[in-house]
Design a protein around this motif. Structure first.
Motif, PDB file in Angstrom:
ATOM      1  N   THR A 233     -13.636  -9.418  21.745  1.00 28.04           N
ATOM      2  CA  THR A 233     -14.508 -10.580  21.845  1.00 28.04           C
ATOM      3  C   THR A 233     -15.343 -10.650  20.579  1.00 28.04           C
ATOM      4  O   THR A 233     -15.192  -9.824  19.680  1.00 28.04           O
ATOM      5  CB  THR A 233     -15.442 -10.463  23.058  1.00 28.04           C
ATOM      6  OG1 THR A 233     -16.278  -9.318  22.868  1.00 28.04           O
ATOM      7  CG2 THR A 233     -14.651 -10.311  24.345  1.00 28.04           C
ATOM      8  N   PHE A 234     -16.252 -11.628  20.528  1.00 26.48           N
ATOM      9  CA  PHE A 234     -17.117 -11.732  19.348  1.00 26.48           C
ATOM     10  C   PHE A 234     -17.884 -10.443  19.124  1.00 26.48           C
ATOM     11  O   PHE A 234     -18.084  -9.999  18.004  1.00 26.48           O
ATOM     12  CB  PHE A 234     -18.097 -12.895  19.516  1.00 26.48           C
ATOM     13  CG  PHE A 234     -19.066 -13.004  18.365  1.00 26.48           C
ATOM     14  CD1 PHE A 234     -18.651 -13.521  17.147  1.00 26.48           C
ATOM     15  CD2 PHE A 234     -20.383 -12.562  18.483  1.00 26.48           C
ATOM     16  CE1 PHE A 234     -19.536 -13.608  16.075  1.00 26.48           C
ATOM     17  CE2 PHE A 234     -21.264 -12.642  17.420  1.00 26.48           C
ATOM     18  CZ  PHE A 234     -20.838 -13.176  16.218  1.00 26.48           C
ATOM     19  N   TRP A 235     -18.323  -9.810  20.223  1.00 20.92           N
ATOM     20  CA  TRP A 235     -19.168  -8.630  20.088  1.00 20.92           C
ATOM     21  C   TRP A 235     -18.409  -7.319  20.189  1.00 20.92           C
ATOM     22  O   TRP A 235     -18.856  -6.315  19.646  1.00 20.92           O
ATOM     23  CB  TRP A 235     -20.264  -8.630  21.159  1.00 20.92           C
ATOM     24  CG  TRP A 235     -21.359  -9.588  20.854  1.00 20.92           C
ATOM     25  CD1 TRP A 235     -21.562 -10.800  21.433  1.00 20.92           C
ATOM     26  CD2 TRP A 235     -22.397  -9.432  19.888  1.00 20.92           C
ATOM     27  NE1 TRP A 235     -22.662 -11.410  20.881  1.00 20.92           N
ATOM     28  CE2 TRP A 235     -23.205 -10.587  19.935  1.00 20.92           C
ATOM     29  CE3 TRP A 235     -22.740  -8.428  18.976  1.00 20.92           C
ATOM     30  CZ2 TRP A 235     -24.317 -10.778  19.122  1.00 20.92           C
ATOM     31  CZ3 TRP A 235     -23.858  -8.610  18.166  1.00 20.92           C
ATOM     32  CH2 TRP A 235     -24.629  -9.772  18.235  1.00 20.92           C
ATOM     33  N   MET A 236     -17.341  -7.289  20.953  1.00 22.36           N
ATOM     34  CA  MET A 236     -16.747  -5.996  21.290  1.00 22.36           C
ATOM     35  C   MET A 236     -15.275  -5.931  20.921  1.00 22.36           C
ATOM     36  O   MET A 236     -14.575  -6.938  20.984  1.00 22.36           O
ATOM     37  CB  MET A 236     -16.887  -5.760  22.801  1.00 22.36           C
ATOM     38  CG  MET A 236     -18.280  -5.307  23.195  1.00 22.36           C
ATOM     39  SD  MET A 236     -18.636  -3.678  22.503  1.00 22.36           S
ATOM     40  CE  MET A 236     -20.057  -3.214  23.449  1.00 22.36           C
ATOM     41  N   PRO A 237     -14.812  -4.729  20.557  1.00 19.38           N
ATOM     42  CA  PRO A 237     -13.380  -4.562  20.326  1.00 19.38           C
ATOM     43  C   PRO A 237     -12.635  -4.576  21.660  1.00 19.38           C
ATOM     44  O   PRO A 237     -13.235  -4.621  22.730  1.00 19.38           O
ATOM     45  CB  PRO A 237     -13.285  -3.192  19.641  1.00 19.38           C
ATOM     46  CG  PRO A 237     -14.504  -2.455  20.059  1.00 19.38           C
ATOM     47  CD  PRO A 237     -15.560  -3.490  20.338  1.00 19.38           C
TER      48      PRO A 237
ATOM     49  N   VAL B  41     -18.814  -0.394  30.208  1.00 15.83           N
ATOM     50  CA  VAL B  41     -19.690  -0.458  29.022  1.00 15.83           C
ATOM     51  C   VAL B  41     -19.890  -1.908  28.608  1.00 15.83           C
ATOM     52  O   VAL B  41     -21.014  -2.349  28.325  1.00 15.83           O
ATOM     53  CB  VAL B  41     -19.092   0.362  27.856  1.00 15.83           C
ATOM     54  CG1 VAL B  41     -19.877   0.124  26.569  1.00 15.83           C
ATOM     55  CG2 VAL B  41     -19.081   1.840  28.202  1.00 15.83           C
TER      56      VAL B  41
ATOM     57  N   PHE C 208     -23.160  -4.107  28.355  1.00  9.93           N
ATOM     58  CA  PHE C 208     -23.530  -4.708  27.068  1.00  9.93           C
ATOM     59  C   PHE C 208     -23.843  -6.190  27.238  1.00  9.93           C
ATOM     60  O   PHE C 208     -24.878  -6.681  26.789  1.00  9.93           O
ATOM     61  CB  PHE C 208     -22.398  -4.525  26.044  1.00  9.93           C
ATOM     62  CG  PHE C 208     -22.683  -5.194  24.732  1.00  9.93           C
ATOM     63  CD1 PHE C 208     -23.390  -4.531  23.744  1.00  9.93           C
ATOM     64  CD2 PHE C 208     -22.260  -6.500  24.491  1.00  9.93           C
ATOM     65  CE1 PHE C 208     -23.669  -5.159  22.544  1.00  9.93           C
ATOM     66  CE2 PHE C 208     -22.540  -7.124  23.283  1.00  9.93           C
ATOM     67  CZ  PHE C 208     -23.243  -6.447  22.308  1.00  9.93           C
TER      68      PHE C 208
ATOM     69  N   PRO D 148     -13.502   3.462  19.089  1.00 10.29           N
ATOM     70  CA  PRO D 148     -14.207   2.261  19.569  1.00 10.29           C
ATOM     71  C   PRO D 148     -13.529   1.611  20.764  1.00 10.29           C
ATOM     72  O   PRO D 148     -14.216   1.192  21.699  1.00 10.29           O
ATOM     73  CB  PRO D 148     -14.188   1.335  18.347  1.00 10.29           C
ATOM     74  CG  PRO D 148     -14.058   2.232  17.176  1.00 10.29           C
ATOM     75  CD  PRO D 148     -13.240   3.412  17.636  1.00 10.29           C
TER      76      PRO D 148
ATOM     77  N   ARG E 281     -14.553   3.192  23.813  1.00  2.61           N
ATOM     78  CA  ARG E 281     -16.012   3.267  23.993  1.00  2.61           C
ATOM     79  C   ARG E 281     -16.450   4.722  24.174  1.00  2.61           C
ATOM     80  O   ARG E 281     -17.382   5.000  24.926  1.00  2.61           O
ATOM     81  CB  ARG E 281     -16.490   2.445  25.199  1.00  2.61           C
ATOM     82  CG  ARG E 281     -15.899   1.048  25.317  1.00  2.61           C
ATOM     83  CD  ARG E 281     -16.498   0.066  24.337  1.00  2.61           C
ATOM     84  NE  ARG E 281     -16.092  -1.297  24.617  1.00  2.61           N
ATOM     85  CZ  ARG E 281     -14.975  -1.877  24.131  1.00  2.61           C
ATOM     86  NH1 ARG E 281     -14.170  -1.214  23.327  1.00  2.61           N
ATOM     87  NH2 ARG E 281     -14.695  -3.126  24.430  1.00  2.61           N
TER      88      ARG E 281
END
Lengths: 593, 360
Positions: free
Chosen positions: B13-17, B27, B31, B157, B160
Motif C-alpha cells: 500500500t502507500f504506507w506498507m510493503p 501490524v 498501523f 519488512p 514485519r
C-alpha cells in the motif's frame, strides 16, 4: 558593579535605549572584558557564537550526507568503501555535533542564560562564576570534537591511509561493542568531549535551579513565573539527574576501549545491551532536555502574538514537570528489538504512552490560547505556528513507535529518523529560531528585516517537510537508517529528501544573513517591540549591565492588557491604568491561581 | 466495520510493503488504526489553529479583545481523558500483537543464524550453511541468532519482523511465511526475487551492504528437496565454482575479484603474488598464507590496509571449503596455470575417492 550609571527611574523605559545609552554591550571594552565577564548576557552571547558555529558544522555534515544519498551507489567519492566510510563519518559527526553541541545547549545556554535572570527581574544568575565556568567547559568539550573532525578531514584528504584513530564512525550513540572494540575512529576523544560537555550542562542546570529557587522577586510565586522558566526548570532537573549517568557510561566505555576492561564487549566478558540501558537512561531524558525549553519559548510566543492570556497556565506548567519525570522511565522503548524480555517491553510501552498525555495537554492549551485572540503573524509567531504543526506530527508519529507491534517493524528505519527529526529539528529548531527572532531586539537593540525573516521561516517550513515527511514513507516500507547505499525502490524518496535538505540549508543561510544584516544596520529596537508583559521587556533594548535600574514590579506575566501599541519606534508602552496601578501599589500577581 | 476499514490488501500500500507473514496483517491493522487516529487529531489541531489565525487575525486599527486569565477544568479534562483512553487501547492492542511475535510455537523449524561484518549465514539442522535464508511456506520457523563481532539486526519488512543479533548471547525470533517467493535463475546460477533481508543495527563500513534475501518455497517438500540439494556440492560443481559460491556468501562485501579497491585487497591475480605486510615482512600468497588469512586474519596485515577489519572464519568455513576458495583464487590469478584447474565436480573425477574436494 558600582559603575552602573543608568538613570534611576521608576517607569522603566517605554522608549528605546538612548543613542549613546549605557548597555551591557558597551559597558566595558576589550576582549578580556568579554573573556572574564560574569554578565549572564555576555555569557549568553558567547554561547551563541559557539553554539551557532557548532550548528553550522552539524548542518554541513547533514548536507554532505544527504548529498551522498541523492543517488544510488557511491556519490561523493568514486570508491565504494571510501564513500561508505565518508557517509558513516558524516552521519556520526552530524548526530554527535547536533545533539551534544547544538540541540542540548541551544535554548538553555543561549536564550536561557540571557533571558532567565531578566524574567526573574534579577541582575544575574545565582552563581555567575559557575556560569562562566560552564561556558569554558563547553568550549573545552567542543575542542575535543573539533580535534575529531579535523583529524577525520586530514585522514580523508590523504585517502584513508592512516592506520586509524581519526574521525568518528560509531553513530552518536556509540553502541558497543562496535565503539569499544571494532571502530577505527577517534572514539575516545569524541566520548571524552561528550563527557566534558555533560559537565557544562550540569553546571547550567544547577545554576538555573538555584536561580529560580532563590532569585524570584517579591510577588513572584512559583505559579506567577513565565512558562519559559517552568520549561527551563524542568530541563534543569533532567540535566542534573541524568547527565551523571551519561558521564559514568562514557567513562566505562573509555575504560574498555583504552584498557580492555570488560564491561560491554562479550569478548571481554561484558554485556553490550547493558551499554544500551546506561546510554538511554541519559539519552532519552536528554530528548526532553531538547524539547522542554523549546515548549517554554512557544508558550511565550503564542500568548504574546495572540494577545491572549496563556490558556491553562497551571496545566502547561505541571505538564512540563510531568514530562521531565516520566521521561526518566521510558528509556527501554529504544530497545524493543534488543532482546530484552517481553515483559520489560510491555512495561516500557505502557509508560511511554503516558508521555503522550502531557504533550497533548500542551498542544491543546496553545491552540486554545489563540481562540478569540488578536493574532499577529510576525516572524516569531510564524515559527510558533510552525512549531505546533511540527510537534503535532512528531508527537503523533511517536504513538506508532510506542505501540509494540508496530515498533518492531519501524525500529531503526527511516520512520524513526523522520519522527525524531520532526521533534528535534522541526519542533526544537523552530522554537529556537523563533525564540531568537523574538528576543533578538532585546539582545541587540536592533530590529531585523521582517519580510526577509518571514520568507526564511516559510522556506524553512517547506524545506523541512519535504526533507522529512517522505522519510516516513520510506521507513514504513523498510528503508533502514544509517545506510550509505539503498535498494532501487527508495531512489525517489532519497532524491526528494535531499532536495528538501538543500532548501532547508538555503533558508537557514537567509536566517543568518538577516541577523547579521540587522546587527550591522538594523533599525533601532524599542524596549518592548511585541507588547509582552514578562519582565525582560521592561528593561531597555539592549539592557543595561545590571538589567534593571530598580527592581521591576511583578505582575501576571500574561496580563497583556497592560500594554498598548504606540508606534514602530516606540513599540508598546504601559497603559495609563497600569502606570497608575504601579504608582498606587496595586499592581500585583495572583491572577493565575 | 472498523475491521473492514482497517483490513488492508495483502499487496503493498502507500504506507506498507506487501504482507507475507502471519503477523503482518495485525501490524498493519494497528498501523492504520493509529494512522486514522493521528489524521483526526492532526486535522483537528490544524483546523482549529488555522481557523483561529484566519478568524482572529489582527487587522490594523482594530481594538484588541480583553484577555483575561483563561482556564477551564472541563476543557482540560476533555483533552486529557479521551486521549488517555485512546492510547490505552493502542497500548493494549500493540502489546497483544507483540506477544504473537514474541511467543514462538513449539513445533517451529529451527535455523541457526550467524551475523558477521558484513554477511549473514544460515545453518540448517543437517549442518548445511548458506548465505540466503530458505524457508518453507506455512511452516513456523525459529531463528536462533548469534553474532561473531558486533551487534547486527535481522529485518524482513514483508514479514514485519526484526530482532537484534547480539554477540555473546542467542537471540530468537520466529515467523511463518504466508506467501511463496523467489526462483532459481539458471543463467545467473543464483536465487532471485526473494524478500529482502536488511541489517538494521549499524555495524561499520559496509553496514548497508549486509543484505540477503528470504526464499520462501511453496511447500515443505520443495524446501526439503532444496535442502538436500544444497547440502552436497561435490557432485554438482567444480571446486573453483564452489569457491565462487563461498565468495558470494562471505567475502564479496570486502574483496573484489576484478582488481577494484575495497575494504580488503582484491583477489584478482592475488594467488602466487608477493605480499608486503605492515610489519615489514614479505611472503608469497600461497595456499598456506590464504588459509591463515581466512582463519587468523590478524596475523599478517597487507601494507596499506588497516588492521582489525576482518574476522576469523574459524568454525564457519570448514577445511574443504577453504580448499575450494583457494581453487577459486587460483582461477582468478594470472600466476596460476589455468590448464591445471579441475574440470569436473570432485565426486565425478575418475579415480578420486569422494572425501570432499581434491586437495589444492
Amino acid at each position: 558593579m558600582s559603575a552602573i550609571t543608568t538613570p534611576n527611574q521608576f517607569d522603566v523605559p517605554a522608549k528605546g535605549n538612548e543613542p549613546h545609552g549605557h548597555n551591557y554591550l558597551n559597558h566595558s571594552k576589550g576582549i578580556l572584558s568579554w573573556m572574564f565577564t560574569l554578565d549572564h548576557k555576555r555569557i549568553g552571547l558567547m554561547y551563541m557564537a559557539l553554539v551557532l558555529f557548532a550548528f553550522f558544522l552539524g548542518g554541513t555534515f547533514a548536507m554532505l550526507l544527504r548529498t551522498e544519498l541523492i543517488a544510488e551507489g557511491p556519490t561523493l567519492l568514486a570508491d565504494k568503501t571510501q564513500a561508505w566510510n565518508l557517509y558513516n563519518h558524516m552521519f556520526s559527526l552530524h548526530g554527535a555535533v547536533m545533539v551534544f553541541l547544538f540541540i542540548i545547549p541551544a535554548v538553555p545556554a543561549i536564550l536561557g542564560n540571557f533571558i532567565l535572570p531578566m524574567q526573574l527581574g534579577a541582575k544575574d544568575v545565582a552563581f555567575p562564576r559557575l556560569n562562566l565556568l560552564s561556558l569554558y567547559v563547553y568550549a573545552a568539550g567542543a575542542a575535543f570534537f573539533l580535534y575529531v573532525l579535523l583529524s577525520g578531514v586530514i585522514n580523508a584528504w590523504t585517502g584513508y591511509t592512516m592506520p586509524g584513530g581519526f574521525g568518528l564512525d560509531t553513530g552518536w550513540t556509540f553502541y558497543t561493542p562496535y565503539s569499544s572494540s571494532k571502530s577505527m575512529s577517534s572514539v575516545i576523544p569524541a566520548t571524552g568531549g561528550a563527557f566534558i560537555l555533560g559537565f557544562s550542562s550540569i553546571l547550567t542546570g544547577v545554576n538555573f535551579i538555584a536561580s529560580i529557587h532563590t532569585l524570584r522577586p517579591k510577588g513572584m510565586g512559583w505559579f506567577d513565573m513565565p512558562l519559559f522558566l517552568w520549561g527551563l526548570y524542568a530541563t534543569s532537573i533532567i540535566q542534573i539527574l541524568a547527565t551523571p549517568v551519561l558521564a559514568i557510561t562514557l567513562m566505562l566505555l573509555i575504560a574498555e576501549r583504552a584498557m580492555g576492561i570488560g564491561i560491554f564487549d562479550p569478548a571481554l566478558g561484558g554485556d553490550p545491551v547493558l551499554y544500551q540501558h546506561f546510554f538511554w537512561f541519559y539519552s532519552h531524558p536528554a530528548v526532553y532536555i531538547m524539547i522542554l525549553p523549546a515548549m517554554g519559548v512557544i508558550s511565550e510566543i503564542i500568548s504574546t502574538f495572540s494577545r491572549r492570556h496563556i490558556f491553562g497556565y497551571t496545566f502547561i506548567a505541571y505538564s512540563s514537570i510531568a514530562i521531565a519525570l516520566l521521561g526518566f522511565l521510558v528509556w527501554g522503548h529504544h530497545m524493543f528489538t534488543s532482546g530484552q524480555s517481553a515483559l520489560t517491553n510491555v512495561a516500557f510501552s505502557l509508560i511511554t504512552f503516558s508521555v503522550a498525555i502531557p504533550s497533548a495537554i500542551k498542544v491543546f492549551n496553545w491552540v486554545t490560547t489563540m481562540y478569540k485572540g488578536s493574532i499577529r503573524l510576525e516572524t516569531p509567531m510564524l515559527y510558533g505556528i510552525g512549531f505546533i504543526w511540527m510537534f503535532s506530527i512528531g508527537g503523533l508519529t511517536g504513538i506508532f513507535l510506542a505501540a509494540l507491534s508496530v515498533d518492531i517493524h519501524m525500529h531503526d528505519t527511516y520512520f524513526v529518523v523522520a519522527h525524531f527529526h520532526y521533534v528535534m529539528v522541526g519542533s526544537m529548531l523552530f522554537a529556537f529560531i523563533g525564540g531568537m527572532n523574538y528576543w533578538f531586539p532585546k539582545m541587540f537593540g536592533k530590529m531585523y528585516n521582517e519580510r526577509v525573516a518571514a520568507f526564511a521561516a516559510i522556506l524553512l517550513f517547506i524545506g523541512f517537510n519535504l526533507t522529512f515527511f517522505i522519510q516516513f514513507v520510506a521507513g514504513s516500507h523498510g528503508m533502514p537508517r544509517r545506510y550509505a547505499n539503498y535498494p532501487v525502490q527508495f531512489v525517489s524518496h532519497h532524491y526528494w529528501s535531499t532536495i528538501g535538505a538543500y532548501i532547508m540549508g538555503l533558508s537557514l543561510v537567509i536566517v543568518l544573513f538577516n541577523w547579521v544584516a540587522a546587527l550591522l544596520n538594523g533599525k533601532k529596537a524599542p524596549a518592548n517591540p511585541w507588547g509582552s508583559n514578562t519582565l525582560e521587556w521592561q528593561s531597555a533594548s539592549p539592557p543595561p549591565h545590571d538589567n534593571f535600574p530598580t527592581t521591576p514590579v511583578v505582575t501576571d506575566p500574561y496580563d497583556l492588557d497592560r500594554w498598548r501599541y504606540v508606534s514602530d519606534d516606540e513599540g508598546w508602552v504601559l497603559t495609563d491604568e497600569a502606570k497608575a496601578a504601579i504608582a498606587a501599589g496595586t499592581a500585583r500577581t495572583g491572577q493565575l491561581h | 466495520m472498523l475491521n473492514a476499514i482497517l483490513a488492508q490488501s495483502k499487496g503493498a500500500t502507500f504506507w506498507m510493503p506487501e504482507q507475507a507473514s502471519t503477523v503482518a496483517a495485525e501490524v498493519d491493522w494497528m498501523f492504520y488504526a493509529i494512522l486514522y487516529i493521528c489524521y483526526f487529531f492532526f486535522f483537528l489541531i490544524l483546523v482549529m489553529m488555522l481557523g483561529f489565525v484566519l478568524k482572529y487575525r489582527h487587522r490594523s486599527g482594530a481594538v484588541d479583545h480583553p484577555a483575561p486569565a483563561g482556564h477551564s477544568l472541563a476543557l482540560e479534562m476533555l483533552w486529557t481523558i479521551p486521549p488517555t483512553i485512546i492510547v490505552l487501547f493502542i497500548a493494549w492492542r500493540g502489546i497483544r500483537g507483540f506477544m504473537d511475535m514474541a511467543v514462538i510455537p513449539p513445533n517451529a523449524y529451527e535455523i541457526q543464524v550467524t551475523g558477521q561484518m558484513w554477511n549473514w549465514s544460515f545453518t540448517y539442522p543437517n549442518g548445511t550453511t548458506v548465505s540466503e535464508l530458505h524457508i518453507p511456506k506455512d511452516v513456523p520457523v525459529r531463528l536462533v541468532m548469534n553474532s561473531t563481532d558486533v551487534i547486527h539486526s535481522l529485518f524482513v519488512p514483508e514479514f514485519r519482523s526484526k530482532k537484534d543479533v547480539v554477540p555473546g548471547r542467542f537471540s530468537k525470533m520466529w515467523f511463518q511465511a504466508t506467501e511463496a517467493r523467489g526462483e532459481y535463475d539458471a543463467a545467473q546460477k543464483k536465487w532471485v526475487n526473494g524478500f529482502p533481508i536488511y541489517c538494521t543495527e549499524y555495524c561499520g563500513t559496509s553496514h548497508s551492504e549486509m543484505l540477503s534475501q528470504v526464499i520462501v518455497h511453496p511447500t515443505r517438500e520443495m524446501f526439503d528437496d532444496w535442502l538436500a540439494d544444497a547440502s552436497v556440492w561435490t557432485d554438482k560443481m567444480t571446486p573453483q565454482a564452489r569457491g565462487a559460491q563461498l565468495y558470494g556468501m562471505y567475502c564479496t562485501s570486502c574483496h573484489s575479484v576484478d582488481g577494484s579497491s575495497n575494504t580488503g585487497p582484491t583477489w584478482k591475480d592475488l594467488f602466487g603474488a608477493d605480499r608486503a605486510f605492515t610489519d615489514g615482512s614479505q611472503s608469497k600468497a600461497d595456499e598456506d598464507y590464504i588459509r591463515e588469512s581466512i582463519y587468523y586474519p590478524q596475523k599478517k596485515i597487507v601494507a596499506g590496509y588497516p588492521a582489525g577489519q576482518m574476522n576469523s572464519f574459524l568454525g564457519q568455513i570448514n577445511e574443504t571449503d577453504v580448499g575450494a576458495i583457494i581453487w577459486y583464487m587460483k582461477s582468478l590469478s594470472d600466476k596460476f596455470d589455468q590448464s591445471n584447474l579441475p574440470t569436473k565436480p570432485p565426486a565425478l573425477e575418475e579415480g578420486v575417492v569422494d572425501e570432499g574436494a581434491p586437495k589444492p
